[in-house]
Write a protein that holds these residues in place. Structure first.
Motif, PDB file in Angstrom:
ATOM      1  N   ILE A 221       0.845  -1.216   0.000  1.00 39.68           N
ATOM      2  CA  ILE A 221       0.000   0.000   0.000  1.00 39.68           C
ATOM      3  C   ILE A 221       0.872   1.255   0.000  1.00 39.68           C
ATOM      4  O   ILE A 221       0.769   2.085  -0.899  1.00 39.68           O
TER       5      ILE A 221
ATOM      6  N   LYS B 101       2.756   1.956  -3.208  1.00 42.88           N
ATOM      7  CA  LYS B 101       2.072   2.411  -4.420  1.00 42.88           C
ATOM      8  C   LYS B 101       2.178   3.935  -4.540  1.00 42.88           C
ATOM      9  O   LYS B 101       1.869   4.662  -3.586  1.00 42.88           O
TER      10      LYS B 101
ATOM     11  N   LEU C   3       0.288   6.043  -5.762  1.00 46.87           N
ATOM     12  CA  LEU C   3      -0.968   6.703  -5.395  1.00 46.87           C
ATOM     13  C   LEU C   3      -0.931   7.132  -3.931  1.00 46.87           C
ATOM     14  O   LEU C   3      -1.365   8.235  -3.575  1.00 46.87           O
ATOM     15  N   VAL C   4      -0.394   6.254  -3.070  1.00 44.28           N
ATOM     16  CA  VAL C   4      -0.356   6.523  -1.628  1.00 44.28           C
ATOM     17  C   VAL C   4       0.889   7.327  -1.259  1.00 44.28           C
ATOM     18  O   VAL C   4       0.795   8.358  -0.586  1.00 44.28           O
TER      19      VAL C   4
ATOM     20  N   LEU D 181       0.827  11.035  -2.205  1.00 40.69           N
ATOM     21  CA  LEU D 181       0.072  11.888  -1.287  1.00 40.69           C
ATOM     22  C   LEU D 181       0.907  12.206  -0.053  1.00 40.69           C
ATOM     23  O   LEU D 181       0.980  13.370   0.380  1.00 40.69           O
TER      24      LEU D 181
ATOM     25  N   PRO E 288      -0.306  18.692  -0.419  1.00 42.67           N
ATOM     26  CA  PRO E 288      -0.891  17.354  -0.510  1.00 42.67           C
ATOM     27  C   PRO E 288      -1.670  17.124  -1.807  1.00 42.67           C
ATOM     28  O   PRO E 288      -1.587  16.054  -2.393  1.00 42.67           O
ATOM     29  N   LEU E 289      -2.433  18.125  -2.237  1.00 42.17           N
ATOM     30  CA  LEU E 289      -3.287  17.936  -3.411  1.00 42.17           C
ATOM     31  C   LEU E 289      -2.442  17.662  -4.651  1.00 42.17           C
ATOM     32  O   LEU E 289      -2.702  16.708  -5.399  1.00 42.17           O
TER      33      LEU E 289
ATOM     34  N   ALA F 112      -1.042  14.239  -4.455  1.00 41.81           N
ATOM     35  CA  ALA F 112      -2.022  13.187  -4.756  1.00 41.81           C
ATOM     36  C   ALA F 112      -2.211  13.050  -6.262  1.00 41.81           C
ATOM     37  O   ALA F 112      -2.259  11.933  -6.792  1.00 41.81           O
ATOM     38  N   ILE F 113      -2.293  14.181  -6.962  1.00 41.96           N
ATOM     39  CA  ILE F 113      -2.538  14.141  -8.414  1.00 41.96           C
ATOM     40  C   ILE F 113      -1.322  13.569  -9.150  1.00 41.96           C
ATOM     41  O   ILE F 113      -1.453  12.684 -10.005  1.00 41.96           O
TER      42      ILE F 113
ATOM     43  N   ALA G  75      -0.978   9.818  -8.356  1.00 41.29           N
ATOM     44  CA  ALA G  75      -1.950   9.019  -9.109  1.00 41.29           C
ATOM     45  C   ALA G  75      -1.464   8.806 -10.534  1.00 41.29           C
ATOM     46  O   ALA G  75      -1.556   7.705 -11.084  1.00 41.29           O
TER      47      ALA G  75
ATOM     48  N   ASN H  78       1.396   6.392 -10.714  1.00 44.65           N
ATOM     49  CA  ASN H  78       0.971   5.013 -10.442  1.00 44.65           C
ATOM     50  C   ASN H  78       0.518   4.273 -11.706  1.00 44.65           C
ATOM     51  O   ASN H  78       0.505   3.043 -11.755  1.00 44.65           O
ATOM     52  N   LEU H  79       0.137   5.051 -12.734  1.00 44.41           N
ATOM     53  CA  LEU H  79      -0.445   4.416 -13.928  1.00 44.41           C
ATOM     54  C   LEU H  79       0.426   3.319 -14.551  1.00 44.41           C
ATOM     55  O   LEU H  79      -0.058   2.219 -14.788  1.00 44.41           O
TER      56      LEU H  79
END
Lengths: 259, 294
Positions: free
Chosen positions: A32, A35, A37-38, A41, A50-51, A54-55, A58, A61-62
């Motif tokens: 977790i 990744k 994605l995590v 963030l 943080p925002l 996160a973007i 993400a 992570n693709l």
């Protein structure tokens, strides 16, 4: 954006927590936290945005969305891509697609850390063998937990912290000189790199006819505009019914053969 | 190797007779739970190329030798040695094997005729199948779906995406791990064989790969991005390559084509993933520089 020594160190710890085998969060650490994605963030929180973290996380992570770690020989390391990749992308202020292009080569570098860690740990296994001969369970438990984690902490935190601290300026400068067509090309590359993760997962679950289901999922999404969750639910129901029917057909034909 | 092995066998045989006549030992619920949690947290703590999770198995059962063979140092040492063998499985689903080994060790300490070979062959025989099941169901299917949902939420600018993925995956996987481990301990060898040979598990795996492949198709459509911005001049008017030509033929044909090409290179051409990555970078450069995609 500048990255301070403390921030670089903290990002190194985020990477360490996602190394395969860190016990502190069960295997959920290496599946977790690892990744992007995590970790993206968390890196965003450490760097104060943080925002954006996160973007970017993400997006990074693709290419790793279908990453499978099996048998101890990973092709790439989502952990390094998600931590150092997000940090450098945030520092350089690039778009999510360019962040992917920065992060994917880092993922390849990360496998070196994995190989070192898996090799050094062989020594501890031999030491535990000796404990088994002497019946020294206390020492065996100590050797299983403490030294491997100290090694993992060192080889995880230091490179990532150095990479964040010194890499931020370097990457920002490179990106600045690439403005224009080169940067656009980086975006194009970042757009198609997710294909590798998807193809690797397809290869792993491959069996005759599986490609038809893949194309079905693609067409349904493109033409009906469904998001992944409804597609997953529909696919689950259809797959359950379909495999049930084929299993029944198999038993029926087997029964026919008996007569 | 051989003399040591024979010695182990003899220790065990003597032990078996002794214990049979005296009082029996049994594992408490707490012993089993403790082994489960130690396995869940520390299975990979000393993951290494030579024997992978070997010392993880030993660590998870570190409280057993004293409990099963009180006062018998020889048997305790033998226990430690036989659980330092090569072991590698998917720790959540494969925990069923560890649970089973726990029950075999308990039976053995109570005098059952279970040689070292039996315990080792159970471990090496089952670790592969359960790693396969676990990797297909979890990393191959469940994880991409949960990640896709999380990424969808996060890339739309909502920080909850990571939490949705992380919390859901943790709850599902830890539940599976607990159920599998306890099932292995309670039903033993027969229960595990029933899972492997039963039609239900085969159906579940087949269904999972179908579901996984469909979701991967959906992911390709959403996240592999290659849109053409090229315009073809037609006298006064301009024809957009993407919207006027490609989309009319088949929407998303460039991303789908690139993904299928990647699969072909990986699976049929057997190229290394790093090589394929390099090829994708070159394709991206060509598409970007020529302006076909941008």
């Amino acid at each position: 954006m500048e990255i301070s020594v403390l921030q670089a160190f903290l990002i190194g710890i985020v990477y360490y927590l996602g190394i395969n085998g860190t016990p502190w969060l069960t295997c959920m650490g290496s599946t977790i936290i690892q990744k992007p994605l995590v970790s993206g963030l968390i890196v965003g929180i450490i760097l104060g945005d943080p925002l954006a973290g996160a973007i970017i996380g993400a997006a990074i992570n693709l290419p790793f969305i279908a990453y499978i770690s099996a048998g101890g020989a990973p092709p790439t390391d989502p952990g390094l891509a998600g931590t150092l990749g997000t940090a450098l992308a945030l520092a350089a202020g690039v778009s999510p697609a360019v962040a992917i292009t920065i992060a994917v080569p880092l993922g390849l570098l990360g496998t070196i850390i994995w190989v070192v860690h898996m090799t050094v740990d062989v020594f501890f296994v031999h030491m535990i063998d000796k404990c088994a001969l002497n019946g020294d369970m206390k020492k065996a438990c100590f050797l299983h937990v403490v030294p491997p984690q100290i090694i993992a902490f060192i080889i995880g935190v230091i490179p990532v912290a150095l990479g964040c601290y010194y890499g931020a300026g370097v990457v920002s400068n490179i990106i600045a000189t690439l403005d224009g067509t080169p940067l656009k090309v980086l975006e194009v590359i970042g757009g198609i790199l997710p294909a590798i993760g998807i193809a690797m997962n397809l290869r792993a679950i491959s069996k005759p006819g599986i490609l038809l289901w893949f194309i079905l999922g693609f067409v349904v999404t493109v033409y009906l505009g469904l998001t992944t969750m409804p597609v997953a639910i529909i696919a689950g129901i259809v797959a359950y019914l379909y495999t049930g029917l084929t299993a029944n057909a198999a038993t029926v034909s087997a029964a026919d053969d008996d007569f | 190797m051989l003399p040591q092995y024979l010695q182990l066998m003899m220790t065990f045989n003597n032990k078996g007779e002794n214990i049979n006549m005296e009082n029996k030992v049994s594992l408490s619920k707490k012993d089993v739970l403790s082994a489960f949690w130690k396995w869940t947290f520390f299975s990979h703590a000393n993951y290494n190329y030579e024997r992978l999770q070997a010392s993880g198995v030993l660590f998870s059962m570190s409280h057993l030798p004293k409990k099963l063979y009180p006062g018998d140092e020889k048997a305790q040492k033998a226990f430690m040695q036989r659980h330092m063998q090569f072991y590698n499985t998917e720790p959540h689903f494969g925990g069923i094997i560890n649970g089973m080994v726990l029950s075999m060790e308990e039976a053995r300490a109570n005098g059952a005729d279970i040689p070292d070979d039996a315990i080792n062959s159970v471990k090496t025989g089952l670790m592969g199948p359960f790693a396969g099941i676990g990797d297909t169901l979890w990393q191959g299917t469940l994880q991409p779906i949960l990640l896709a949902v999380g990424i969808g939420i996060a890339s739309a600018g909502n920080m909850l995406g990571a939490a949705v993925f992380g919390v859901t995956e943790a709850i599902i996987m830890l539940t599976i791990a607990y159920i599998m481990y306890m099932r292995g301990y309670k039903t033993g060898k027969e229960g595990v064989q029933a899972i492997l040979s039963g039609g239900k598990m085969k159906q579940l795996i087949a269904a999972a790969s179908i579901m996984g492949a469909t979701v991967l198709g959906s992911l390709t459509a959403s996240y592999v991005k290659a849109q053409s911005t090229m315009n073809i001049p037609l006298g006064q008017a301009q024809l957009s390559l993407q919207t006027d030509i490609l989309d009319k033929l088949f929407k998303g044909m460039i991303p789908l084509g690139i993904t299928l090409l990647t699969l072909y290179l990986l699976k049929d051409k057997q190229l290394k993933s790093t090589t394929v990555m390099g090829i994708l970078v070159i394709i991206g450069i060509i598409l970007g520089v020529t302006g076909i995609v941008g």
